[in-house]
Design an enzyme around this catalytic site. Sequence first.
Site, PDB file in Angstrom:
ATOM      1  N   HIS A  82       0.849  -1.197   0.000  1.00 24.22           N
ATOM      2  CA  HIS A  82       0.000   0.000   0.000  1.00 24.22           C
ATOM      3  C   HIS A  82       0.879   1.240   0.000  1.00 24.22           C
ATOM      4  O   HIS A  82       1.844   1.326   0.749  1.00 24.22           O
ATOM      5  CB  HIS A  82      -0.914   0.027   1.232  1.00 24.22           C
ATOM      6  CG  HIS A  82      -1.750   1.271   1.315  1.00 24.22           C
ATOM      7  ND1 HIS A  82      -2.908   1.425   0.590  1.00 24.22           N
ATOM      8  CD2 HIS A  82      -1.577   2.431   2.000  1.00 24.22           C
ATOM      9  CE1 HIS A  82      -3.425   2.628   0.848  1.00 24.22           C
ATOM     10  NE2 HIS A  82      -2.630   3.251   1.693  1.00 24.22           N
ATOM     11  N   ASP A 161     -15.372   2.126   7.819  1.00 24.64           N
ATOM     12  CA  ASP A 161     -14.304   2.975   7.285  1.00 24.64           C
ATOM     13  C   ASP A 161     -14.841   3.869   6.171  1.00 24.64           C
ATOM     14  O   ASP A 161     -14.503   5.050   6.101  1.00 24.64           O
ATOM     15  CB  ASP A 161     -13.153   2.124   6.749  1.00 24.64           C
ATOM     16  CG  ASP A 161     -12.161   2.964   5.963  1.00 24.64           C
ATOM     17  OD1 ASP A 161     -11.547   3.848   6.579  1.00 24.64           O
ATOM     18  OD2 ASP A 161     -12.030   2.766   4.743  1.00 24.64           O
ATOM     19  N   LYS A 187      -8.933  -1.676   6.058  1.00 23.34           N
ATOM     20  CA  LYS A 187      -9.206  -2.159   4.695  1.00 23.34           C
ATOM     21  C   LYS A 187      -8.238  -3.277   4.316  1.00 23.34           C
ATOM     22  O   LYS A 187      -8.627  -4.286   3.737  1.00 23.34           O
ATOM     23  CB  LYS A 187      -9.099  -1.009   3.692  1.00 23.34           C
ATOM     24  CG  LYS A 187     -10.208   0.019   3.780  1.00 23.34           C
ATOM     25  CD  LYS A 187     -10.229   0.918   2.576  1.00 23.34           C
ATOM     26  CE  LYS A 187      -9.101   1.906   2.530  1.00 23.34           C
ATOM     27  NZ  LYS A 187      -9.324   3.121   3.307  1.00 23.34           N
TER      28      LYS A 187
END
Length: 434
Positions: A82, A161, A187
Amino acid sequence: MRTVDLIQRKRDGEELAPEEIEFLVEGYTNGDIPDYQVSSFLMAVYFSGMSDREVSRLTECMLRSGETVDLSAIPGHKVDKHSTGGVGDKTSFIVAPLAAAAGVVVPMMSGRALGHTGGTLDKLESIPGFRTNLSTEEFRKQLAELGLAFIGQSDELAPADRKLYALRDVTATVESIPLISSSIMSKKLAEGIDSLVLDVKVGNGAFMKKQVDARRLAQTMVGIGRRMDKKVQALITDMNQPLGYAVGNALEIMEASQTLQNAGPADLTKLSLELAARMIFLGKKAGSLDEARLIAEKHLVDGSGYKKLKQVVAAQGGNPQALDKFELLPNATGMREITSPRAGYVSVIDAEDIGVASNMIGAGRDKKEDAIDPAVGIILEVKVGEKVDAGSVLCRLYYTKEDKVEEAADMVEDAFRISAGKPDERELILEVVG
C-alpha cells in the site's frame, strides 16, 4: 453509555475503553449515532490523538463492521503493498507482478484518485476492457490461479471505514494519524493478508509534508499490524518530485509496462525492486532480504514479471496487447511543451503542482462523482539535478480539451526551478520502519 460523554472525554485527552470505541463505531455504522456527533468526535481525535490501544481497537471495530475475505484455502503467504499516495506513483503495477512471479500470493485491493494523487483503479481501467469489480469468488479464484488480482473495496468490506472516511473528507480531519492509520489498516486486514509492505510518502507531493509525521504514521501502522499478528514493514520515500516521468492514467500504464520490460526510469525501477523484495521476503520466498532483492531483479530482467501482468490484464477482461502497443490505450489529441526560461540545473520540480495541473486537464478528480479522462497527463523530460539549456523542453502536457490548458501550463511552469548550481542529491528511500 452516552455519545456526548465519550466526545467530552476524548476532547479532554482521556483514553477511551475498548468497549466505548466499539459503541461509537457500531452506533455510527448502524445509523444510531448522527453525523454531527461523530464529526465532533473526529475533531476531538484530531486534536487529542489516540493511544496505541485505542487505535488498535478502532481498526479492529472498523475491520469487523462488515465482511472479511477468507483466503486460507489458497496455499501460500498473502502479502499486499500500500502507498499513502503520490504523484506519478505507479509502483503497484510493477511490484505486484514481480512478487507474484516469485510465488507470493498478492491480493491487491486499491482505491481511486481523489485530490492531486492518482488512483490505482483508475489507471488500470485506462486499459481497454479491464474490470476491477470482481466478486469475492472471482477474486479468490484468480488469486489461486495467477497469484495476483486487482480489485476495489467492496461495499461489504469495512463499511465503517467508508462512512468515516466520507465524514473526515468534509470535516477537515483527514490528516489525523490515528484516523489515517486505522482507515488504511482496516481495509488491508479485511482482505485476508498475512503481511503488508507500506510505502509512506513524504514531501511536497505527499499527504505528509514532514518526515517526522511520515515516521509517526509508519510506526502507528506497523504497530497496529504487530498487535494483530501481522508482519508489516514500511519504507518512507521521497515525494518532492514526481516518481518516474509519467503522470496521468494511461501514461503511467505505459511507463509501468516499460519498467517491467527493464526499460523504465532509474528512480521508479529502484523503488519498485525494493518494495518487491520486501514482499518476497515477507512472503517467505527468500531467506534474507538480499536474496529477495536478487529474486526481484531476476523476475524483472527475465520478463516473468511483465508476463504476469499481461496474464492478469487478460484474466480481468483487459487487452494485454495494450501493454505492447500503446496506440491501443487512450491517447490525447493535443500537446503543449513547457520550456526552460534559462540555462542551469533543475533544482525543484514541485510534485503537488504537477499533480494539481494534471488534474486540471482531466487526469484526476476533486469530487468522487467527477469523471476522469484516461488519456491526459504530463510527461517530464528532466528530473531534479539535470542540466538544461535555455529553451529546452522541461515537460509536455497531453490534453483532449482546451478549456484549462493555459491555467495548467502556468502551474506546471511554476513547478520548475532552474538554478545556477547543481542541487544536492536527495535519497529516494529515506527510512525503513518495522
